[in-house]
Enzyme design. Structure first.
Site, PDB file in Angstrom:
ATOM      1  N   PHE A  65     -12.880  -3.394   1.733  1.00 34.28           N
ATOM      2  CA  PHE A  65     -12.482  -3.054   1.114  1.00 34.28           C
ATOM      3  C   PHE A  65     -13.669  -3.100   0.182  1.00 34.28           C
ATOM      4  O   PHE A  65     -14.042  -3.242  -0.538  1.00 34.28           O
ATOM      5  CB  PHE A  65     -10.948  -2.714   1.087  1.00 34.28           C
ATOM      6  CG  PHE A  65     -10.635  -2.235  -0.117  1.00 34.28           C
ATOM      7  CD1 PHE A  65     -10.188  -0.680   0.328  1.00 34.28           C
ATOM      8  CD2 PHE A  65     -10.614  -1.643  -1.662  1.00 34.28           C
ATOM      9  CE1 PHE A  65      -9.824   0.496   0.094  1.00 34.28           C
ATOM     10  CE2 PHE A  65     -10.261  -0.522  -1.852  1.00 34.28           C
ATOM     11  CZ  PHE A  65      -9.122   0.237  -0.917  1.00 34.28           C
ATOM     12  N   GLN A  66     -14.320  -1.498   0.535  1.00 31.45           N
ATOM     13  CA  GLN A  66     -15.438  -0.589  -0.690  1.00 31.45           C
ATOM     14  C   GLN A  66     -15.691  -1.380  -0.802  1.00 31.45           C
ATOM     15  O   GLN A  66     -17.081  -1.074  -1.159  1.00 31.45           O
ATOM     16  CB  GLN A  66     -14.709  -0.380  -1.710  1.00 31.45           C
ATOM     17  CG  GLN A  66     -12.661   0.481  -1.870  1.00 31.45           C
ATOM     18  CD  GLN A  66     -12.212   0.991  -3.342  1.00 31.45           C
ATOM     19  OE1 GLN A  66     -12.956   0.164  -4.447  1.00 31.45           O
ATOM     20  NE2 GLN A  66     -11.977   2.582  -3.360  1.00 31.45           N
ATOM     21  N   LYS A  93     -18.381  -9.799  -7.483  1.00 31.40           N
ATOM     22  CA  LYS A  93     -17.556  -9.412  -8.152  1.00 31.40           C
ATOM     23  C   LYS A  93     -16.787 -11.190  -8.594  1.00 31.40           C
ATOM     24  O   LYS A  93     -16.582 -11.325 -10.255  1.00 31.40           O
ATOM     25  CB  LYS A  93     -16.209  -9.198  -8.196  1.00 31.40           C
ATOM     26  CG  LYS A  93     -15.123  -8.952  -8.610  1.00 31.40           C
ATOM     27  CD  LYS A  93     -13.929  -8.251  -8.046  1.00 31.40           C
ATOM     28  CE  LYS A  93     -12.756  -8.450  -9.291  1.00 31.40           C
ATOM     29  NZ  LYS A  93     -11.453  -7.342  -8.666  1.00 31.40           N
ATOM     30  N   GLU A 124     -17.970   9.603 -10.576  1.00 32.99           N
ATOM     31  CA  GLU A 124     -19.593   9.177 -11.223  1.00 32.99           C
ATOM     32  C   GLU A 124     -21.073  10.032 -10.884  1.00 32.99           C
ATOM     33  O   GLU A 124     -21.274   9.790 -11.544  1.00 32.99           O
ATOM     34  CB  GLU A 124     -19.387   7.871  -9.658  1.00 32.99           C
ATOM     35  CG  GLU A 124     -18.243   6.809  -9.732  1.00 32.99           C
ATOM     36  CD  GLU A 124     -17.227   7.405  -8.790  1.00 32.99           C
ATOM     37  OE1 GLU A 124     -16.641   6.259  -8.968  1.00 32.99           O
ATOM     38  OE2 GLU A 124     -17.140   8.544  -8.419  1.00 32.99           O
ATOM     39  N   MET A 145     -29.429  32.509  -5.686  1.00 37.96           N
ATOM     40  CA  MET A 145     -30.861  32.212  -5.090  1.00 37.96           C
ATOM     41  C   MET A 145     -30.635  32.006  -3.990  1.00 37.96           C
ATOM     42  O   MET A 145     -31.283  32.703  -3.261  1.00 37.96           O
ATOM     43  CB  MET A 145     -30.899  31.068  -5.293  1.00 37.96           C
ATOM     44  CG  MET A 145     -32.556  30.286  -5.301  1.00 37.96           C
ATOM     45  SD  MET A 145     -33.773  31.956  -6.092  1.00 37.96           S
ATOM     46  CE  MET A 145     -34.161  30.789  -7.189  1.00 37.96           C
TER      47      MET A 145
END
Length: 602
Positions: free
Chosen positions: A133-134, A183, A71, A499
């Site tokens: 969940f999630q 959802k 993502e 760096m």
């Protein structure tokens, strides 16, 4: 920063036909809204909470969805798409870890004023607050790093919310907007009403500046002896490069372009002194430091430009132009604050200066230019040859720019290679240089290059990356290969976090703590970037000698049927010069030659 978008969105009309509104599911409404807004490309990765939208995408003939491998890569790809095209980018993800994986890209877009709409799925509204969940409160998580974050629980609200998000992202100071959709809102049905009513009370970006402030700025320009135009990324976001050129030539003043503004003013122009800041050119740094008037256009006086703020440009008056009133006097108090769109302000300021100079005479800056030209001769940009027999990274990057030309797009990760790419490639046009400036996000380059290539398929797109940055998002090579996005990747491979290693060399007595990326494997490449490229279906090339550089770049430019990855094995001892250490005055560069002989090299 600025945008030339109008403050009020004009929404296209839906296709005429049925007398009553069509019944659509929320997911269908999302897709239809994006189509009507003119969105053609979306980057994303599906999951359970956003699955209804992905099911609806199957039926769309107008939207190309590009399936990324992470993502974060999708977010950076949407950024690259937006930055290369001046359009609003779109990225999508599911709830929970899908949404939180977007956070880095959202912060990156926020810091660099990149217009992107991020659409995330959320668990059922009845489950919110139960640690389902999630489930993640992505609206709360992103609130500090977005222009606005929306939570949609009702299907009826989807068209207006997405239209509002698109409008907010692309107007005023551009930036990211999040739309989180439950959802059940995606699954339920409602009449699809278009165009929707977009009501944004309090959101009224100011584009036209106050006339008295413009006149005051013009008067300061006429009176100044040491003016400088300090150009930031807002000039690019507002598409004001041509107007800037006219203003600069009208005034005759020197121009400096920040890291985010490279390409806003042609490098080849005689009035351009280069990039200011920690790794800026000596003339650019001292032009700001010793000026008596700084006209800041779409810049925000970032610490990497100013050094120690209390010691920055002590004798300069400040004209600060920005579309975001929150930036005015945030770091350096402005003598003349001007809130407005950079393009509009520059046009007005040019006219006002012409009027003021007609009556009072043009400013006498001959002596100022004599001094600055002397600095250009004394401190040309250069680099030291390596002592270990490995490639000089500056040479490699310079040849990429010379062989490819200014019509290409160049993206960079973050670190030494980023600074060298900003220094040694000549930028002649806006939107040709994309990088992560404010957030400094490692892993930005490859997916951003991919997004830029989708937006500008006829341009050559180079990702100039470090071996550290590349290993954070190189999985997007699979996306590029499978979607026929033939980007070119130049890995500036010094087997270290360059760096950070440079800082350890200069400020930590050479104590290289966890910056060697190949520890204990001096004879084995871990990973072997050529084999990795081939595994992803790309052309892999390794270059270890200077005489091989041009041939490899030419082969990459000639290969357009797949991505190309060139592993340039460069010296780990190469340094980015000039350098103003953090927290000191920019006057440091006056004696910095003692710290780096490269200052005076051709």
């Amino acid at each position: 920063m600025s945008s030339d978008a109008t403050p009020h969105t004009v929404l296209p009309s839906a296709t005429p036909g049925k007398a009553s509104p069509e019944q659509l599911t929320g997911s269908q409404s999302v897709v239809r809204t994006l189509e009507l807004l003119g969105v053609t490309d979306v980057f994303g990765l599906p999951g359970g909470a956003i699955l209804p939208i992905y099911d609806a995408i199957v039926d769309s003939s107008k939207i190309r969805h590009i399936l990324v491998r992470h993502e974060q890569g999708g977010g950076h790809a949407a950024e690259g798409y937006a930055a290369a095209s001046n359009k609003v980018g779109v990225a999508m993800a599911t709830s929970g870890p899908g949404a939180t994986n977007l956070v880095t890209a959202i912060m990156d877009a926020h810091m660099d004023s990149v217009p992107v709409v991020f659409i995330t799925g959320q668990v059922f509204s009845t489950l919110m607050g139960t640690d389902a969940f999630q489930e993640a409160d992505i609206v709360g998580i992103t609130m500090p790093i977005t222009k606005h974050s929306f939570l949609v629980k009702r299907v009826e609200d989807i068209p207006a919310t997405i239209a509002a998000a698109y409008h907010i992202a692309g107007t005023g100071r551009p930036g990211p907007v999040l739309v989180d959709i439950t959802k059940d809102a995606q699954q339920n049905t409602a009449p699809f009403v278009w165009p929707p009513k977009v009501d944004l009370p309090g959101y009224r970006p100011i584009t036209k500046a106050h006339g008295k402030q413009i006149v005051a700025a013009a008067q300061l320009l006429v009176e100044s002896k040491k003016p400088v135009l300090y150009v930031g990324g807002g000039v690019i976001r507002s598409r004001a490069s041509q107007e800037l050129l006219e203003l600069a030539e009208t005034i005759g003043a020197p121009v400096v372009t920040t890291l985010m503004a490279r390409g806003a003013f042609p490098d080849s122009h005689q009035q351009h002194l280069g990039m200011p800041g920690m790794h800026g050119t000596v003339p650019a740094v001292l032009a700001l430091q010793e000026s008596d008037l700084i006209v800041s256009l779409g810049a925000r006086f970032d610490d990497r430009v100013t050094g120690n703020t209390s010691l920055f440009a002590p004798n300069a008056k400040i004209v600060h132009v920005d579309v975001d009133p929150a930036e005015i006097s945030k770091i350096r108090v402005a003598d003349v604050p001007i809130v407005g769109d950079a393009k509009d302000v520059i046009v007005d300021l040019t006219a006002a200066f012409q009027d003021a100079s007609a009556s009072a005479g043009a400013p006498d800056i001959v002596e100022w230019w004599t001094y600055l030209n002397g600095l250009r001769e004394e401190f040309p940009l250069g680099y030291s040859e390596t002592s270990d027999g490995l490639l000089a990274p500056q040479f490699v990057i310079k040849r990429i720019g010379e062989l490819t030309g200014p019509e290409a797009i160049y993206t960079a990760g973050v670190g030494q290679h980023q600074m060298w790419a900003a220094q040694f490639i000549k930028y002649e046009r806006p939107n040709s240089w994309l990088n992560s400036g404010g957030a400094g996000t490692m892993g930005y380059s490859v997916p951003a290059a991919m997004g830029a290539k989708v937006a500008q398929p006829d341009r050559t797109v180079w990702s100039i990356d470090g071996d550290g940055c590349f290993q954070m998002t190189n999985q997007e090579l699979a996306t590029a290969t499978l979607n026929n996005i033939p980007i070119k990747v130049a890995i500036i491979n010094n087997s270290s976090l360059g760096m950070v290693r440079q800082w350890q060399t200069l400020f930590y007595d050479g104590r290289y703590s966890n910056t060697d990326l190949n520890t204990g494997h001096d004879t084995v490449r871990v990973p072997d970037f050529v084999k990795l490229a081939e595994a992803y279906g790309a052309l892999g090339i390794r270059v270890t000698k200077e005489e091989e550089v041009d041939a490899a770049i030419t082969l990459a430019l000639e290969t357009n049927d797949r991505p190309v990855v060139i592993d340039f094995v460069v010296s780990a001892d190469a340094m980015v010069w000039p350098m103003v250490p953090q927290g000191v005055s920019n006057s440091y560069v006056q004696y910095a030659r003692d710290h780096s002989p490269a200052f005076g090299e051709e």
